[in-house]
Write an enzyme that holds these catalytic residues in place. Structure first.
Site, short mmCIF file in Angstrom:
data_model
loop_
_atom_site.label_atom_id
_atom_site.label_comp_id
_atom_site.label_asym_id
_atom_site.label_seq_id
_atom_site.Cartn_x
_atom_site.Cartn_y
_atom_site.Cartn_z
N ASN A 1 0.91 -1.16 -0.05
CA ASN A 1 0.10 -0.12 -0.01
C ASN A 1 0.63 1.06 0.00
OD1 ASN A 1 0.78 0.83 2.75
ND2 ASN A 1 -0.33 -1.15 3.13
N PRO B 1 -2.38 -11.95 10.68
CA PRO B 1 -2.86 -11.82 11.96
C PRO B 1 -2.84 -10.17 12.41
CG PRO B 1 -0.47 -12.28 11.91
CD PRO B 1 -0.98 -12.67 10.50
N LYS C 1 -13.66 0.42 16.34
CA LYS C 1 -12.58 -0.16 16.11
C LYS C 1 -11.64 -0.40 17.46
CE LYS C 1 -10.81 0.10 12.13
NZ LYS C 1 -10.38 0.40 11.15
#
Ligand code: C5P
Length: 415
Positions: free
Chosen positions: A210, A309, A341
């Protein structure tokens, strides 16, 4: 002693029987988390060997200005600029006189002329020498120049005399030295930060990644170190210089970042997950470069991805967890998603970041965020990532200090 964590101390040792106490001082300085370089005068080497100080400081001891090998490593000018503070213990009558006269006839006196760092002297000599008008005048000259005196102490002397001139105990000198530094908000704390992107290999030449530049995480690492923390920065592939006083660990993919984060948070006080970790990785990595298939019926290929993970959530789920801060890069409903979150990943704080605006966030110089806690939201307006990092570290540290138990001393014990 936490104030000494991360500090760069240049210890000068001159010729005197108290030089043996300097070994103890180096040990205590290291234990308090300071980095130590030692300069010894030729006379000091008659009392204690440079090898002892080298073993205790973990750095080559500097004894001569005319040593090409030492100059090729950290030269005397570099050393003078490196120091946050210069401590000369023991400081002999001869050295005090040379310094007062502004002489530069050995490495230590030259270094004192060059350095901009504060200089502290711990005199050690016979009481007659200390009380002599010449020594007193020299000390007055130095004090007027901004040099600070630690001691001397009074009492029995090695020569049998009783009176002023004994060097202060190493612990007392260290305490006095520590008091010269500000208490950083994270003084003595162990902070682990992840930064940058991860790269998930497809084959030996291709990967999924990214646009994260790592700038925000690096700026946070620098700000945390400035605040007195011992910082471990676990970084994905980025093009950035390691901030000063920061221990950097380079990783490539999410699983190696996970392993490094789990290991380094074992004994840490705070974890800040700033990395843009790839959520998925290819299920298999081809051993050789994947070739175009000429017989492809629909000119497509598929790569099956599997979940990586979640690093920040795994650190937050540890039994002996540190204080955990995460980031939430969102394009809409920023605060709402970030709040959710924070709860879902069991984080103490979350930094919400609107990445729908191209002038902030990923790969840009600036950022604007909102720090979200269990019962507050603190918006920080658009500014450089460096400035923002300083504000964030201050807010995070203040909240951490208010809400955490008094933490244990994690400074390195070299005893
Ligand atoms: O779930 P999301 O990726 O939006 O969460 C962002 C936060 O989680 C960031 O703090 C990021 O560093 C962390 N994260 C992580 N491991 C992952 C994915 C995200 O630590 N695999």
């Amino acid at each position: 002693m936490h104030r000494l964590n991360n500090k760069r101390i240049l210890l000068g040792i001159t010729g005197g029987i108290a030089a043996y106490k300097s070994a103890e001082m180096v040990r205590h300085l290291r234990k308090a988390g300071a980095e130590v370089h030692v300069i010894m005068t030729p006379a000091a080497c008659e009392f204690i060997t440079p090898l002892t100080l080298q073993a205790l400081s973990g750095n080559t001891v500097h004894t001569s200005m005319l040593d090409p090998k030492a100059e090729a490593g950290m030269g005397h000018i570099e050393l003078a600029k490196w120091a946050d503070a210069v401590v000369i213990a023991p400081a002999s009558a001869d050295f005090i006189a040379r310094m007062a006269a502004g002489m530069g006839n050995d490495l230590l006196s030259t270094m004192c002329l060059v350095t901009q760092a504060p200089i502290y002297l711990a005199p050690a000599m016979n009481q007659g020498m200390w009380l002599d008008v010449a020594t007193q005048k020299n000390c007055e000259t130095l004090t007027n120049r901004g040099v600070k005196m630690f001691g001397p102490d009074e009492g029995y002397q090695a020569c049998g005399d009783v009176g002023p001139g004994r060097m202060l105990d190493p612990e007392v000198i260290l305490q006095m030295l520590a008091e010269q530094f500000d208490t950083g908000l994270l003084a003595g704390k162990k902070v682990v930060i992840t930064a940058g992107p991860t790269r998930e290999a497809i084959d030996p030449v291709r990967y999924i990644s990214n646009h994260s530049s790592g700038k925000m995480g690096f700026a946070l690492a620098s700000a945390a170190a400035e605040a007195g923390a011992s910082v471990t920065l676990i970084s994905g592939p980025v093009n950035l210089e390691t901030p000063e006083r920061v221990n950097r660990i380079d990783v490539t993919d999410a699983r190696s970042m996970y392993a490094a984060a789990m290991e380094h948070t074992e004994n840490s006080d705070m974890f800040i997950g700033c990395a843009a970790v790839a959520d998925y990785r290819p299920e298999t990595v081809a051993d050789a470069k994947i070739k175009k298939d000429p017989n492809e019926p629909d000119q497509t290929m598929a790569i099956k991805l599997v979940r990586n993970p979640d690093i920040v959530a795994s650190v937050a789920a540890k039994e002996n967890r540190p204080f955990v801060v995460g980031f939430a890069a969102e394009t809409n409903n920023v605060i709402e998603y970030a709040t959710d979150k924070r709860q879902r990943k069991n984080l103490d704080l979350i930094i919400a970041n609107d990445v729908s605006d191209a002038s902030i966030g990923f790969n840009s110089e600036d950022n604007a965020v909102t720090l979200v806690g269990p019962d507050f939201e603190e918006p920080l307006t658009k500014s450089s990532k460096r400035l923002l990092a300083n504000q964030l570290i201050e807010l995070i540290a203040r909240y951490y200090n208010e809400t955490s138990e008094p933490a244990s001393d994690h400074a390195t014990d070299v005893s």
